[in-house]
Scaffold this active site. Structure first.
Site, PDB file in Angstrom:
ATOM      1  N   LYS A  65       2.226  -1.323  -2.002  1.00 31.47           N
ATOM      2  CA  LYS A  65       1.574  -0.390  -2.939  1.00 31.47           C
ATOM      3  C   LYS A  65       1.954   1.073  -2.668  1.00 31.47           C
ATOM      4  CE  LYS A  65      -2.439  -3.317  -3.822  1.00 31.47           C
ATOM      5  NZ  LYS A  65      -3.892  -3.398  -3.974  1.00 31.47           N
ATOM      6  N   ASP A 102      -6.661  -0.714  -9.392  1.00 29.31           N
ATOM      7  CA  ASP A 102      -7.694  -1.133  -8.428  1.00 29.31           C
ATOM      8  C   ASP A 102      -8.859  -0.150  -8.512  1.00 29.31           C
ATOM      9  OD1 ASP A 102      -6.337  -3.300  -7.265  1.00 29.31           O
ATOM     10  OD2 ASP A 102      -5.293  -2.015  -5.825  1.00 29.31           O
TER      11      ASP A 102
HETATM   12  P1  NAP Z   1      -6.745  -2.130   4.978  1.00 27.05           P
HETATM   13  O1  NAP Z   1      -6.027  -1.041   4.303  1.00 27.05           O
HETATM   14  O2  NAP Z   1      -6.091  -2.906   6.054  1.00 27.05           O
HETATM   15  O3  NAP Z   1      -8.128  -1.506   5.564  1.00 27.05           O
HETATM   16  C1  NAP Z   1      -9.020  -2.308   6.280  1.00 27.05           C
HETATM   17  C2  NAP Z   1     -10.295  -1.518   6.577  1.00 27.05           C
HETATM   18  O4  NAP Z   1     -11.238  -2.420   7.176  1.00 27.05           O
HETATM   19  C3  NAP Z   1     -10.113  -0.363   7.554  1.00 27.05           C
HETATM   20  O5  NAP Z   1     -10.969   0.685   7.215  1.00 27.05           O
HETATM   21  C4  NAP Z   1     -10.520  -1.006   8.893  1.00 27.05           C
HETATM   22  O6  NAP Z   1     -10.993  -0.083   9.840  1.00 27.05           O
HETATM   23  C5  NAP Z   1     -11.675  -1.875   8.424  1.00 27.05           C
HETATM   24  N1  NAP Z   1     -11.954  -2.974   9.347  1.00 27.05           N
HETATM   25  C6  NAP Z   1     -11.216  -4.099   9.548  1.00 27.05           C
HETATM   26  N2  NAP Z   1     -11.786  -4.878  10.468  1.00 27.05           N
HETATM   27  C7  NAP Z   1     -12.907  -4.224  10.896  1.00 27.05           C
HETATM   28  C8  NAP Z   1     -13.917  -4.519  11.837  1.00 27.05           C
HETATM   29  N3  NAP Z   1     -13.905  -5.659  12.555  1.00 27.05           N
HETATM   30  N4  NAP Z   1     -14.928  -3.635  11.993  1.00 27.05           N
HETATM   31  C9  NAP Z   1     -14.960  -2.485  11.272  1.00 27.05           C
HETATM   32  N5  NAP Z   1     -14.022  -2.147  10.356  1.00 27.05           N
HETATM   33  C10 NAP Z   1     -13.009  -3.013  10.166  1.00 27.05           C
HETATM   34  O7  NAP Z   1      -7.242  -3.240   3.922  1.00 27.05           O
HETATM   35  P2  NAP Z   1      -7.572  -3.016   2.362  1.00 27.05           P
HETATM   36  O8  NAP Z   1      -6.332  -3.189   1.583  1.00 27.05           O
HETATM   37  O9  NAP Z   1      -8.365  -1.757   2.212  1.00 27.05           O
HETATM   38  O10 NAP Z   1      -8.474  -4.304   2.077  1.00 27.05           O
HETATM   39  C11 NAP Z   1      -9.812  -4.391   2.556  1.00 27.05           C
HETATM   40  C12 NAP Z   1     -10.497  -5.584   1.875  1.00 27.05           C
HETATM   41  O11 NAP Z   1     -10.575  -5.319   0.482  1.00 27.05           O
HETATM   42  C13 NAP Z   1      -9.738  -6.905   2.012  1.00 27.05           C
HETATM   43  O12 NAP Z   1     -10.662  -7.936   2.253  1.00 27.05           O
HETATM   44  C14 NAP Z   1      -9.102  -7.104   0.644  1.00 27.05           C
HETATM   45  O13 NAP Z   1      -8.927  -8.459   0.296  1.00 27.05           O
HETATM   46  C15 NAP Z   1     -10.154  -6.452  -0.258  1.00 27.05           C
HETATM   47  N6  NAP Z   1      -9.626  -5.964  -1.533  1.00 27.05           N
HETATM   48  C16 NAP Z   1     -10.266  -6.403  -2.659  1.00 27.05           C
HETATM   49  C17 NAP Z   1      -9.828  -5.963  -3.891  1.00 27.05           C
HETATM   50  C18 NAP Z   1     -10.528  -6.462  -5.122  1.00 27.05           C
HETATM   51  O14 NAP Z   1      -9.980  -6.318  -6.220  1.00 27.05           O
HETATM   52  N7  NAP Z   1     -11.714  -6.990  -5.003  1.00 27.05           N
HETATM   53  C19 NAP Z   1      -8.751  -5.071  -3.996  1.00 27.05           C
HETATM   54  C20 NAP Z   1      -8.128  -4.621  -2.818  1.00 27.05           C
HETATM   55  C21 NAP Z   1      -8.587  -5.081  -1.584  1.00 27.05           C
HETATM   56  P3  NAP Z   1      -9.947   0.666  10.839  1.00 27.05           P
HETATM   57  O15 NAP Z   1      -9.357   1.791  10.068  1.00 27.05           O
HETATM   58  O16 NAP Z   1     -10.806   1.107  11.969  1.00 27.05           O
HETATM   59  O17 NAP Z   1      -8.920  -0.377  11.245  1.00 27.05           O
END
Ligand code: NAP
Length: 272
Positions: A65, A102
């Site tokens: 992305k 998104d």
């Molecule tokens: P990302 O860029 O990898 O970011 C992950 C985030 O989660 C970071 O802020 C990370 O914190 C935090 N995190 C992960 N494990 C953690 C833990 N054990 N404790 C506290 N914080 C934690 O991922 P993303 O792309 O934003 O995706 C996040 C979620 O959104 C995923 O489950 C994805 O499937 C979902 N999503 C859904 C949609 C939808 O349309 N519904 C769209 C996009 C994404 P740190 O910075 O400290 O690592």
């Protein structure tokens, strides 16, 4: 036959074909939605190839992305430029246009539950890709954004960027109880809760007048949403965000209104 698709790596578990092909069937379109695994380093080549082949539109997913948002061949539209990430590409007479649906998907998911964002205190947990898209969109709608993240520097950095479009502040994750007390809308934008029965928010921090939105959609009802429902709070699940981002993409590609309910039904059938 119209051809749409998704580039990312990996892509084989994507729910987009089910959602989009349900629409093609509903509207009697001769179209197909294909999955294209594209490795890092070959993204620009893949997009140019798709354009040359006459593909009608592409979705972009992890890990491409941000890369796509930085390509010279893509002209960023709307909030995609501020977010710095693209999940929809449209091949037009004027060139290749890049959008971030998104962000709009999350806003529409909230609006579908009659939630007004303007003037509301919104707490986002997480500072990754999903949080970036949502915080820019909701800040530009007039929401007062607080971002809390495990790696607190990332929360401060994101809040600083979002401050260019609206009101935003960053916080460490430790202040959750106090932050939730002062919030109208709580959004889990982390991956916590995905395929696990776990939430970063203790149930006792939740209240009935809170709106709780979880971006995670596997399971559809996460631990956070279960807890929120049990205290009487309004909830929105991550599938709605996925449906509305897909509906927006369809509308960009075709100029036609997407049958959101049909997309939602197809997605939920697949998720169950
Ligand atoms: P990302 O860029 O990898 O970011 C992950 C985030 O989660 C970071 O802020 C990370 O914190 C935090 N995190 C992960 N494990 C953690 C833990 N054990 N404790 C506290 N914080 C934690 O991922 P993303 O792309 O934003 O995706 C996040 C979620 O959104 C995923 O489950 C994805 O499937 C979902 N999503 C859904 C949609 C939808 O349309 N519904 C769209 C996009 C994404 P740190 O910075 O400290 O690592």
């Amino acid at each position: 036959m119209d051809v749409y698709g998704l580039i990312g790596y990996p892509v084989k578990h994507s729910l987009s074909p089910s959602m989009h092909e349900a629409v093609y069937e509903e509207l009697g379109m001769e179209a197909k939605f294909c999955l294209f695994p594209v490795e890092k380093g070959r993204v620009e080549e893949a997009i140019e190839g798709a354009q040359a082949l006459g593909i009608d539109g592409l979705n972009v997913t992890i890990p491409h992305k941000k890369t796509v948002a930085n390509l010279d061949i893509v002209t960023l539209q709307g909030i995609a430029e501020k977010i710095g990430a693209v999940n929809v590409l449209d091949f037009t007479e004027n060139g290749i246009e890049g959008y971030n649906t998104d962000a709009l998907g999350a806003l529409k998911a909230l609006k579908s539950r009659d939630v007004e964002v303007k003037g509301k205190e919104v707490l986002l947990i997480g500072a990754g890709g999903a949080s970036t898209a949502i915080s820019f969109q909701l800040a530009s709608e007039g929401g007062r954004i607080k971002i809390a993240n495990r790696t607190e520097e990332k929360a401060y950095k994101l809040a600083e960027k979002v401050s260019n479009v609206g009101k935003a502040e960053g916080y460490p994750l430790e202040n959750l109880e106090e932050l939730i007390d002062k919030s109208d809308i709580l959004i889990n934008a982390t991956s916590v809760g995905m395929e696990e029965d776990r939430s970063l928010v203790p149930k006792e921090f939740l209240r009935s007048d809170l709106m709780v939105f979880d971006v995670v959609y596997t399971p559809l009802e996460t631990r956070l949403l279960k807890d929120a429902r049990s205290v009487g709070a309004k909830t929105v699940d991550g599938a709605w965000m996925l449906v509305y981002q897909g509906a927006e993409a369809f509308e960009i590609w075709t100029g036609e209104e997407a049958p959101v309910n049909r997309m939602n039904k197809a997605l939920r059938e697949k998720l169950r």
